[in-house]
Design a protein around this motif. Structure first.
Motif, PDB file in Angstrom:
ATOM      1  N   MET A   1       0.843  -1.186   0.000  1.00 35.61           N
ATOM      2  CA  MET A   1       0.000   0.000   0.000  1.00 35.61           C
ATOM      3  C   MET A   1       0.882   1.241   0.000  1.00 35.61           C
ATOM      4  SD  MET A   1      -3.020   1.048   2.558  1.00 35.61           S
ATOM      5  CE  MET A   1      -2.422   2.006   3.918  1.00 35.61           C
ATOM      6  N   THR A   2       0.544   2.186  -0.861  1.00 34.83           N
ATOM      7  CA  THR A   2       1.337   3.405  -0.948  1.00 34.83           C
ATOM      8  C   THR A   2       0.506   4.610  -0.537  1.00 34.83           C
ATOM      9  OG1 THR A   2       2.605   2.467  -2.775  1.00 34.83           O
ATOM     10  CG2 THR A   2       2.764   4.828  -2.468  1.00 34.83           C
ATOM     11  N   VAL A   3       1.086   5.410   0.320  1.00 34.80           N
ATOM     12  CA  VAL A   3       0.487   6.666   0.752  1.00 34.80           C
ATOM     13  C   VAL A   3       1.028   7.757  -0.166  1.00 34.80           C
ATOM     14  CG1 VAL A   3       0.400   8.324   2.646  1.00 34.80           C
ATOM     15  CG2 VAL A   3       0.283   5.881   3.129  1.00 34.80           C
ATOM     16  N   THR A   4       0.175   8.694  -0.558  1.00 36.41           N
ATOM     17  CA  THR A   4       0.601   9.800  -1.416  1.00 36.41           C
ATOM     18  C   THR A   4       0.703  11.071  -0.591  1.00 36.41           C
ATOM     19  OG1 THR A   4      -0.521   8.805  -3.311  1.00 36.41           O
ATOM     20  CG2 THR A   4       0.059  11.135  -3.489  1.00 36.41           C
ATOM     21  N   LEU A   5       1.801  11.789  -0.775  1.00 37.70           N
ATOM     22  CA  LEU A   5       1.969  13.093  -0.147  1.00 37.70           C
ATOM     23  C   LEU A   5       2.038  14.107  -1.277  1.00 37.70           C
ATOM     24  CD1 LEU A   5       4.271  14.094   2.749  1.00 37.70           C
ATOM     25  CD2 LEU A   5       4.073  15.509   0.726  1.00 37.70           C
ATOM     26  N   LYS A   6       1.045  14.975  -1.334  1.00 38.15           N
ATOM     27  CA  LYS A   6       1.037  16.031  -2.337  1.00 38.15           C
ATOM     28  C   LYS A   6       1.715  17.254  -1.719  1.00 38.15           C
ATOM     29  CE  LYS A   6      -3.097  14.812  -5.057  1.00 38.15           C
ATOM     30  NZ  LYS A   6      -2.724  13.468  -5.249  1.00 38.15           N
TER      31      LYS A   6
ATOM     32  N   LEU B   1       1.097  20.594   2.512  1.00 41.82           N
ATOM     33  CA  LEU B   1       1.302  19.163   2.306  1.00 41.82           C
ATOM     34  C   LEU B   1      -0.013  18.460   2.592  1.00 41.82           C
ATOM     35  CD1 LEU B   1       4.644  18.692   4.289  1.00 41.82           C
ATOM     36  CD2 LEU B   1       4.364  19.209   1.867  1.00 41.82           C
ATOM     37  N   ILE B   2      -0.413  17.571   1.685  1.00 41.38           N
ATOM     38  CA  ILE B   2      -1.640  16.809   1.872  1.00 41.38           C
ATOM     39  C   ILE B   2      -1.287  15.325   1.797  1.00 41.38           C
ATOM     40  CG2 ILE B   2      -3.906  16.260   0.917  1.00 41.38           C
ATOM     41  CD1 ILE B   2      -4.118  19.199   0.099  1.00 41.38           C
ATOM     42  N   VAL B   3      -1.612  14.604   2.860  1.00 42.20           N
ATOM     43  CA  VAL B   3      -1.344  13.169   2.925  1.00 42.20           C
ATOM     44  C   VAL B   3      -2.644  12.437   2.604  1.00 42.20           C
ATOM     45  CG1 VAL B   3      -0.594  11.265   4.395  1.00 42.20           C
ATOM     46  CG2 VAL B   3       0.450  13.527   4.669  1.00 42.20           C
ATOM     47  N   GLU B   4      -2.575  11.552   1.585  1.00 45.37           N
ATOM     48  CA  GLU B   4      -3.747  10.790   1.167  1.00 45.37           C
ATOM     49  C   GLU B   4      -3.486   9.297   1.309  1.00 45.37           C
ATOM     50  OE1 GLU B   4      -5.712  13.551  -2.312  1.00 45.37           O
ATOM     51  OE2 GLU B   4      -4.231  12.084  -2.921  1.00 45.37           O
TER      52      GLU B   4
ATOM     53  N   GLU C   1      -4.490   5.223   0.192  1.00 44.12           N
ATOM     54  CA  GLU C   1      -4.511   4.640  -1.154  1.00 44.12           C
ATOM     55  C   GLU C   1      -5.830   4.842  -1.884  1.00 44.12           C
ATOM     56  OE1 GLU C   1      -5.478   0.005   0.100  1.00 44.12           O
ATOM     57  OE2 GLU C   1      -3.640   0.500  -0.934  1.00 44.12           O
ATOM     58  N   ASP C   2      -6.895   5.207  -1.153  1.00 41.50           N
ATOM     59  CA  ASP C   2      -8.184   5.496  -1.777  1.00 41.50           C
ATOM     60  C   ASP C   2      -8.353   6.988  -2.071  1.00 41.50           C
ATOM     61  OD1 ASP C   2      -8.982   2.801  -1.640  1.00 41.50           O
ATOM     62  OD2 ASP C   2      -9.603   3.068   0.453  1.00 41.50           O
ATOM     63  N   GLU C   3      -7.267   7.735  -1.937  1.00 39.99           N
ATOM     64  CA  GLU C   3      -7.225   9.180  -2.186  1.00 39.99           C
ATOM     65  C   GLU C   3      -8.062   9.987  -1.201  1.00 39.99           C
ATOM     66  OE1 GLU C   3      -7.773  10.260  -6.285  1.00 39.99           O
ATOM     67  OE2 GLU C   3      -6.300   8.788  -6.977  1.00 39.99           O
ATOM     68  N   ASN C   4      -8.293   9.425  -0.008  1.00 39.63           N
ATOM     69  CA  ASN C   4      -8.945  10.184   1.061  1.00 39.63           C
ATOM     70  C   ASN C   4      -7.876  11.017   1.757  1.00 39.63           C
ATOM     71  OD1 ASN C   4     -11.548   8.942   0.748  1.00 39.63           O
ATOM     72  ND2 ASN C   4     -10.680   7.122   1.710  1.00 39.63           N
ATOM     73  N   ILE C   5      -8.200  12.265   2.056  1.00 42.52           N
ATOM     74  CA  ILE C   5      -7.241  13.130   2.746  1.00 42.52           C
ATOM     75  C   ILE C   5      -7.192  12.726   4.214  1.00 42.52           C
ATOM     76  CG2 ILE C   5      -6.712  15.484   3.461  1.00 42.52           C
ATOM     77  CD1 ILE C   5      -7.962  16.426   0.814  1.00 42.52           C
ATOM     78  N   VAL C   6      -6.009  12.354   4.665  1.00 40.92           N
ATOM     79  CA  VAL C   6      -5.803  11.932   6.049  1.00 40.92           C
ATOM     80  C   VAL C   6      -5.326  13.119   6.886  1.00 40.92           C
ATOM     81  CG1 VAL C   6      -4.435  10.423   7.543  1.00 40.92           C
ATOM     82  CG2 VAL C   6      -5.286   9.572   5.359  1.00 40.92           C
ATOM     83  N   GLU C   7      -4.484  13.944   6.277  1.00 39.57           N
ATOM     84  CA  GLU C   7      -3.909  15.078   7.019  1.00 39.57           C
ATOM     85  C   GLU C   7      -3.531  16.175   6.038  1.00 39.57           C
ATOM     86  OE1 GLU C   7      -3.355  16.875  10.266  1.00 39.57           O
ATOM     87  OE2 GLU C   7      -3.020  14.766  10.737  1.00 39.57           O
ATOM     88  N   ARG C   8      -3.649  17.418   6.522  1.00 37.77           N
ATOM     89  CA  ARG C   8      -3.243  18.591   5.736  1.00 37.77           C
ATOM     90  C   ARG C   8      -2.334  19.421   6.644  1.00 37.77           C
ATOM     91  NH1 ARG C   8      -5.617  22.598   1.947  1.00 37.77           N
ATOM     92  NH2 ARG C   8      -7.102  20.995   1.355  1.00 37.77           N
ATOM     93  N   PHE C   9      -1.165  19.752   6.116  1.00 37.52           N
ATOM     94  CA  PHE C   9      -0.225  20.588   6.854  1.00 37.52           C
ATOM     95  C   PHE C   9      -0.003  21.872   6.072  1.00 37.52           C
ATOM     96  CE2 PHE C   9       1.127  16.173   7.786  1.00 37.52           C
ATOM     97  CZ  PHE C   9       1.011  16.175   9.167  1.00 37.52           C
ATOM     98  N   VAL C  10      -0.004  23.001   6.778  1.00 33.57           N
ATOM     99  CA  VAL C  10       0.274  24.283   6.148  1.00 33.57           C
ATOM    100  C   VAL C  10       1.498  24.872   6.833  1.00 33.57           C
ATOM    101  CG1 VAL C  10      -0.607  26.594   5.648  1.00 33.57           C
ATOM    102  CG2 VAL C  10      -2.162  24.628   5.606  1.00 33.57           C
TER     103      VAL C  10
END
Length: 90
Positions: free
Chosen positions: A1-6, A59-62, A64-73
């Protein structure tokens, strides 16, 4: 499983330059668990608007289902990002 960090950034953003080495180190250390997607807000205003990015860096951490888990500003410490990645994997 891969987590995406935008990583929403701009070339002219000083704090973004501070954030970069932290993200590079994290991506290397969490190689198979984390995918960092860098998004230049000057070139991808549509994506920045979609995610309602108002400040940089964001920074937005999603999961694997592209749900936003955390948002950092603002500049975010490695430990906080790691915690968010762990929550996204749960």
């Amino acid at each position: 499983m891969t987590v995406t960090l935008k990583d929403f950034y701009a070339d002219w953003c000083g704090p973004c330059k501070t954030q970069d080495p932290i993200l590079q180190e994290l991506e290397e250390d969490l190689d198979d668990r984390l995918s960092v997607e860098k998004i230049n807000v000057d070139e991808r205003q549509d994506v920045a608007n979609e995610y309602q990015v108002r400040s940089l860096p964001t920074l937005i951490v999603e999961d694997e289902d592209e749900n936003i888990v955390e948002r950092f500003v603002g500049v975010t410490q490695r430990e906080d990002i790691e915690d968010a990645v762990e929550r996204a994997e749960a």
